[in-house]
Design an enzyme around this catalytic site. Structure first.
Site, PDB file in Angstrom:
ATOM      1  CG  ASP A   1      -4.017   6.358   0.841  1.00 41.04           C
ATOM      2  OD1 ASP A   1      -4.936   5.599   1.174  1.00 41.04           O
ATOM      3  OD2 ASP A   1      -3.833   7.484   1.365  1.00 41.04           O
TER       4      ASP A   1
ATOM      5  CG  ASP B   1      -2.136   0.816   1.124  1.00 37.36           C
ATOM      6  OD1 ASP B   1      -2.069   1.868   0.473  1.00 37.36           O
ATOM      7  OD2 ASP B   1      -3.169   0.423   1.695  1.00 37.36           O
TER       8      ASP B   1
ATOM      9  CD  GLU C   1      -8.577   5.456  -1.329  1.00 35.38           C
ATOM     10  OE1 GLU C   1      -9.455   5.273  -0.482  1.00 35.38           O
ATOM     11  OE2 GLU C   1      -7.532   6.082  -1.065  1.00 35.38           O
TER      12      GLU C   1
ATOM     13  CG  HIS D   1      -8.651   0.160   5.161  1.00 35.15           C
ATOM     14  ND1 HIS D   1      -8.574   0.062   3.781  1.00 35.15           N
ATOM     15  CD2 HIS D   1      -8.100   1.350   5.474  1.00 35.15           C
ATOM     16  CE1 HIS D   1      -7.992   1.139   3.296  1.00 35.15           C
ATOM     17  NE2 HIS D   1      -7.689   1.944   4.303  1.00 35.15           N
ATOM     18  CG  ASP D   2     -10.868   3.761   4.322  1.00 28.41           C
ATOM     19  OD1 ASP D   2     -10.230   3.703   5.389  1.00 28.41           O
ATOM     20  OD2 ASP D   2     -10.371   4.130   3.239  1.00 28.41           O
TER      21      ASP D   2
END
Ligand code: TEU
Ligand code: CA
Length: 545
Positions: free
Chosen positions: A204, A103, A246, A320-321
């Site tokens: 990200d 990530d 993302e 995870h969000d």
């Protein structure tokens, strides 16, 4: 290196599993998941059938935002282990044909990163221009932009008499991508990870790197694709990687650039158009509204059809969000939890693209409803303070948190019914969902009708049926308020997916000569009347053309 426009990339034929390391498996009893913990669970992931693991950040970090604030991109946080552990994880995963996706948090770093510590020493420090500064006087912000985790997007540094820009927390200063030295630094770091054997990268908030704060531009800045193409040329194109950005601001039009089959940018992006369909229009995620179901179908249909043959989709309900999908758009009651979890999996895994499974999704793990003192997430904690100050009642805020807090996804993995769900022998960093005695991997592994077994079957099906990978998507019964149905078609096969998204029985709006269709998979104990759909019923049929 140019790639051809065919479906022959390894990452188009696989399923990715996302691990949130601090919540996956603890190996040393400190209550926090770690790399050795992950290594000890690789056999489980191999059994599930996945081909890659997206690892949320494990680099050195003060953990202000659980690792999304990196202070050293080329070292592992001691909380998770060491670089040796990381190399061992890559090697052990490789033995099982699993690649490790790192990530990359490239929009910002930690304020404790060496670059930032230098940058704020003086205006002529060589690292000063690694960040985004504006002159001003203390107390008078350059403009009224706000940070995602609360407060102004500007922070005053008396040493240099300037403000720095941060889209997220004050401990996450934005990197200045307009500075070629920053870009070079990042590319070298990526090449270093490629050399270590990383199988790919998730990037990200990548659509926010080319910000122009003076024009209040954050996402989709004018130089965005220039930077991405340069990064791809300098790094990714030297390997056979999966790369996924993302991009909250992505549209299908833009995604054709991001996922151009010529390989000039990434493999694919995470888009979020479907994710906002259960909030009040024009408001934020805490302002709850019932899911606009027909629109959900429209949005997914648009992505499926517009990227066909000229881009590539990523498919996900969870990360995870986000809240747990079975609690969000399924039904997490004892009666329907497993059934609705399987139905949601069917819809997702039947579409074209690379599916992502977020840890615990394959067990049908659910949301939690904790008291405010149990929450750990920076977004949750700031939101509670801000909304309290703005006059929202405690009950109303908690309703939003129970539905949408990021900690819903971050409660530890439920491995078994023993103490602490088998996650740790110590005190878990975040309270374990009390339903672990009923919902856990140990129970589901051996059970033919479990959510786990269903995911395993779906993942295996993708490898057996090319039409799942290359078939053209066509939405059926688009306006139907209850049923999600579509076909996938290639030269030889037609796959038909029919799902009842809700808890009431309904007449099947898809009319076929059912004798021609072979039922491949269903979440019913026994095949049922094809003209009626039971609550949350899901079916996949195959027809030879
Ligand atoms: O998330 C992007 C992001 O914009 C989130 O703040 C998102 O809006 C929010 O979670 C929705 O409630 C990425 C990471 O996935 C997230 O974990 C990080 O906190 C964030 O970037 C900052 O790095
Ligand atoms: Ca640990």
């Amino acid at each position: 290196m140019k790639q051809t426009n065919t479906i022959n990339k390894w990452w188009q034929n696989t399923v990715v599993y996302q691990i949130y390391p601090r919540s996956f498996q603890d190996s040393n009893g400190d209550g926090i998941g770690d790399l050795q913990g992950i290594i000890s669970r690789l056999d489980y992931l191999q059994d599930l059938g996945i081909g890659a693991i997206w690892l949320s950040p494990v680099c050195k970090s003060p953990q202000d935002d659980n690792g999304y604030d990196i202070s050293d991109y080329q070292d592992i946080d001691p909380m998770f282990g060491s670089l040796d552990d990381m190399e061992q994880l890559i090697a052990e995963a490789k033995k099982r044909n699993i690649r490790i996706i790192m990530d990359l948090v490239l929009n910002h770093c930690s304020d404790e990163h060496r670059w930032f510590i230098e940058a704020k020493k003086s205006r002529d420090n060589p690292y000063h221009d690694y960040f985004v500064w504006r002159d001003g006087v203390e107390g008078q912000y350059p403009n009224d932009m706000r940070a995602t985790f609360g407060g102004p997007a500007w922070e005053w540094v008396p040493e240099v008499g300037q403000y720095y820009f941060h889209q997220f927390s004050v401990k996450q200063p934005d990197l200045n991508w307009d500075n070629p030295a920053v870009r070079r630094e990042i590319y070298d770091m990526i090449l270093w990870w490629m050399d270590k054997g990383a199988g790919g990268f998730r990037m990200d908030v990548i659509d926010q790197i080319a910000k122009v704060p003076d024009q209040k531009i954050t996402a989709n800045g004018p130089r965005l694709h220039e930077y991405l193409q340069q990064m791809s040329r300098e790094t990714f194109q030297k390997g056979d990687l999966i790369t996924v950005g993302e991009a909250w601001g992505a549209t299908p039009e833009r995604a054709k650039l991001y996922s151009n089959p010529d390989g000039s940018e990434f493999s694919m992006v995470f888009q979020f158009e479907h994710i906002g369909l259960d909030q009040q229009e024009g408001k934020d995620k805490w302002d709850l509204a019932p899911l606009r179901f027909v629109q959900l179908k429209q949005v997914l249909n648009a992505w499926q059809t517009q990227l066909h043959n000229c881009g590539w989709n990523s498919l996900f309900w969870n990360n995870h969000d986000l809240p747990r999908i079975v609690s969000r758009w399924g039904n997490d009651s004892a009666q329907y939890r497993e059934k609705s979890a399987k139905m949601l999996a069917t819809i997702l895994h039947g579409m074209q693209g690379t599916p992502y499974v977020y840890q615990g999704e394959e067990l049908g793990m659910t949301n939690v409803a904790y008291g405010i003192e149990e929450y750990r997430d920076i977004e949750t904690v700031t939101m509670y303070k801000e909304r309290s100050a703005a006059g929202y009642s405690h009950a109303e805020i908690m309703r939003s948190l129970h539905a949408k807090s990021r900690d819903n996804a971050r409660t530890p993995m439920q491995w078994n019914a023993q103490a602490n769900a088998g996650f740790t022998t110590g005190a878990p960093w975040l309270k374990i969902n009390p339903n672990y005695t009923a919902i856990n991997a140990a129970d589901q592994l051996g059970r033919k009708d479990s959510v786990y077994t269903y995911y395993k079957t779906l993942i295996a099906l993708r490898k057996q049926l090319p039409v799942l990978v290359d078939g053209r998507f066509e939405l059926l019964a688009a306006e139907h308020p209850q049923v999600f149905a579509y076909t996938r078609t290639n030269q030889t096969d037609e796959l038909l997916v029919v799902c009842n998204f809700f808890g009431e029985q309904v007449a099947c709006p898809v009319e076929k000569d059912w004798a021609e269709y072979r039922l491949l998979l269903t979440n019913e104990a026994e095949p049922t009347d094809p003209t009626v759909l039971q609550p949350y019923e899901a079916r996949i049929y195959l027809k030879k053309r």
